[in-house]
Design a protein around this motif. Structure first.
Motif, PDB file in Angstrom:
ATOM      1  N   THR A 191       0.861  -1.186   0.000  1.00 62.17           N
ATOM      2  CA  THR A 191       0.000   0.000   0.000  1.00 62.17           C
ATOM      3  C   THR A 191       0.901   1.240   0.000  1.00 62.17           C
ATOM      4  OG1 THR A 191      -0.162  -0.299   2.388  1.00 62.17           O
ATOM      5  CG2 THR A 191      -2.013  -1.071   1.082  1.00 62.17           C
ATOM      6  N   THR A 245      -0.185   9.458   0.254  1.00 59.35           N
ATOM      7  CA  THR A 245      -1.605   9.262  -0.055  1.00 59.35           C
ATOM      8  C   THR A 245      -2.337  10.606  -0.009  1.00 59.35           C
ATOM      9  OG1 THR A 245      -3.631   8.174   0.714  1.00 59.35           O
ATOM     10  CG2 THR A 245      -2.020   8.703   2.376  1.00 59.35           C
ATOM     11  N   ASN A 275      -5.524  10.554   1.197  1.00 59.38           N
ATOM     12  CA  ASN A 275      -6.640  10.424   2.144  1.00 59.38           C
ATOM     13  C   ASN A 275      -6.186  10.393   3.603  1.00 59.38           C
ATOM     14  OD1 ASN A 275      -6.566   7.676   3.401  1.00 59.38           O
ATOM     15  ND2 ASN A 275      -6.558   7.030   1.260  1.00 59.38           N
ATOM     16  N   THR A 320       0.959   8.262   4.927  1.00 58.09           N
ATOM     17  CA  THR A 320      -0.208   7.453   5.312  1.00 58.09           C
ATOM     18  C   THR A 320      -0.335   7.258   6.832  1.00 58.09           C
ATOM     19  OG1 THR A 320      -1.367   5.376   4.910  1.00 58.09           O
ATOM     20  CG2 THR A 320       1.025   5.238   5.058  1.00 58.09           C
ATOM     21  N   HIS A 344      -6.692   1.426   1.051  1.00 56.10           N
ATOM     22  CA  HIS A 344      -6.074   0.803  -0.130  1.00 56.10           C
ATOM     23  C   HIS A 344      -6.221  -0.715  -0.071  1.00 56.10           C
ATOM     24  CE1 HIS A 344      -4.078   4.761   0.287  1.00 56.10           C
ATOM     25  NE2 HIS A 344      -4.308   4.793  -1.017  1.00 56.10           N
TER      26      HIS A 344
END
Ligand code: 4AD
Length: 478
Positions: A179, A183, A185, A219, A225
């Motif tokens: 992953t 990111t 998010n 992250t 993910h």
């Protein structure tokens, strides 16, 4: 022009080490210690000197190369003594491996030659021979602490634990997913993010440091993910670095830590997820006890007395399950013992978690069905009332409190859509809604803090002592 073979021959012809290049077999200390029968000639060992003892007729060295906790004893003629051979120096020893006559070791290396590779100024070297250095002292030297027994053991255990966790998932049909670290998010929605920007604003795309054309972060969890991938591969896991800008100096928080996360499709029960957590914990711990007993024993002997018995309980006892509501009932009976509130609806604090584990006889406890409002947007709604809960679970363990956090995920499109709309997140998470639009399945998963796992099984008080390079507020050494 020389052909490669001719070039090598020409080099060896002039090289003073020629006969050794041809004849001596380089092996690790661990390999040497495992050779118990007879003698083996022409052995070469490289490592760091852990002790030097010069007697009239014999010179003893103890060498360690990090391959095992145990050192290899080197026995040499006093004529091989050299003032540069000292505690901490790196050396190469050539000789014959023989059965030892001493009682302390099975084999030793009879040296024919000792070459000092790197000298060590023992006066300035922060670690002293035969001295006990407390962990807080060792923490000041992240670049040198791997030379100590305790940290060497920790690093070998950490490496074995990583392998054991991968093995558990491999044996149980999970696919490993890388992953992303960067990111867009905020999975947990708690706003504890480190933002990523290009350091050279002038040359970065966009010119304002926003390299990706939109805010990007390190992250806080690979869960979303993983959910993507479980939507095609059914059972997946990830194990990587995770970052949280929590302003905490606690003994169980880091700004950078490793998280083991799994996601399982086609499951409607929290119990299925809890079973995976329990099996993973027990399987990784059992594997460590059998794969690195010496390193584990060092912790049982010098770091946490009685830990061996405690671990045995963790492996053999069935973990206990209680609801959040039951947990609050237990805590309310001793509410005066806590600094924080113990009302239904409040988050459990470390002091509460530790109390609950003690209350259950120091056996790990799953606390399930937390108040809906405490949990992130992805958690499945239990649709109960008047006490509205979500299908979330934490596993609490002795000495630490929360070790795992997990949940069933909200797989029902209309419910998830309206929740995201209420929070103004529907546009951002359109792709997440797509997962529910195209072949949605009930699913769930969890995350386990890897450093907290190590703390729990080794009985280490401070999380900064189970990671090679700890990062926490005001500290990013190296
Ligand atoms: O409970 P958390 O926040 O859960 C998640 O992030 C989920 N998205 C995971 C998932 O379902 N895939 O974090 C999981 C675990 C905690 O139980 C704790 O052990 C550890 O990560 N953890 C930390 N460890 C060290 N330092 C920190 N700052 C930590 N924050 C969480």
């Amino acid at each position: 022009m020389y052909a490669p073979r001719k070039l090598a021959a020409a080099f060896l012809g002039t090289c003073p080490w020629r006969r050794y290049h041809r004849r001596h077999m380089g092996i690790s200390v661990r390999e040497a210690l495992s050779k118990v029968h007879g003698s083996t000639k022409d052995i070469k060992i490289q490592g760091w000197v852990r002790s030097v003892r010069a007697q009239k007729e014999v010179l003893f060295l103890h060498l360690n190369d990090g391959s095992s906790l145990e050192n290899l004893q080197v026995v040499a003629e006093p004529s091989l003594k050299n003032s540069a051979i000292s505690f901490g120096s790196s050396v190469e020893v050539r000789g014959t491996l023989v059965n030892s006559v001493g009682k302390m070791q099975k084999v030793e290396l009879k040296a024919e030659e000792i070459r000092v590779i790197g000298e060590c100024d023992t006066k300035d070297f922060p670690f002293k021979i035969k001295e006990h250095h407390p962990p807080e002292y060792m923490r000041q030297f992240p670049h040198l602490r791997c030379r100590t027994n305790a940290f060497g053991s920790l690093l070998r255990i950490r490496s074995e634990a990583t392998a054991a966790i991968h093995q558990y998932f491999r044996d149980n049909g999970y696919v490993h997913i890388h992953t992303p670290i960067i990111t867009s998010n905020d999975c947990e929605g708690a706003g504890e993010l480190f933002q990523v920007e290009a350091s050279n604003r002038d040359t970065a795309p966009g010119g304002d440091g926003e390299f990706f054309g939109a805010p990007a972060f390190l992250t806080v969890s690979g869960q979303l993910h993983l959910e993507v991938m479980s939507g095609g591969l059914s059972k997946v896991f990830t194990f990587g670095p995770t970052f949280r800008a929590e302003n905490s100096q606690s003994r169980r928080h880091l700004a950078e830590f490793y998280m083991v996360e799994a996601e399982v499709s086609f499951t409607e029960n929290l119990e299925d997820i809890m079973q995976v957590m329990e099996n993973l914990f027990k399987s990784a711990t059992t594997s460590l006890l059998s794969k690195c007993p010496d390193d584990m024993n060092l912790f049982f002997k010098y770091v946490s007395l009685g830990q061996e018995g405690r671990l045995d309980r963790l492996i053999t006892k069935k973990f206990i399950v209680m609801s959040y509501t039951e947990a609050i009932e237990i805590l309310k009976k001793v509410t005066d013992s806590f600094k924080h509130k113990t009302e239904w609806g409040c988050d459990l604090q470390t002091e509460h978690e530790k109390y609950l584990v003690k209350h259950c006889g120091d056996v790990p406890v799953f606390v399930v069905n937390y108040p809906f409002d405490l949990k992130p947007f992805y958690t499945r709604d239990n649709e109960d009332s008047p006490r509205h809960t979500a299908a979330a679970v934490d596993l609490l363990v002795p000495g630490i409190g929360e070790l795992f956090g997990g949940s069933l995920r909200e797989e029902r499109l209309p419910i998830l859509q309206s929740r995201l709309e209420t929070r103004g997140l529907a546009d951002t998470y359109q792709w997440y809604l797509d997962l529910r639009k195209y072949g949605s399945v009930p699913h769930g998963g969890f995350g386990m803090g890897f450093e907290r796992f190590l703390q729990c099984i080794l009985g280490v008080d401070n999380i900064k002592d189970v990671i090679p390079f700890p990062r926490f507020p005001y500290s990013c050494l190296l």
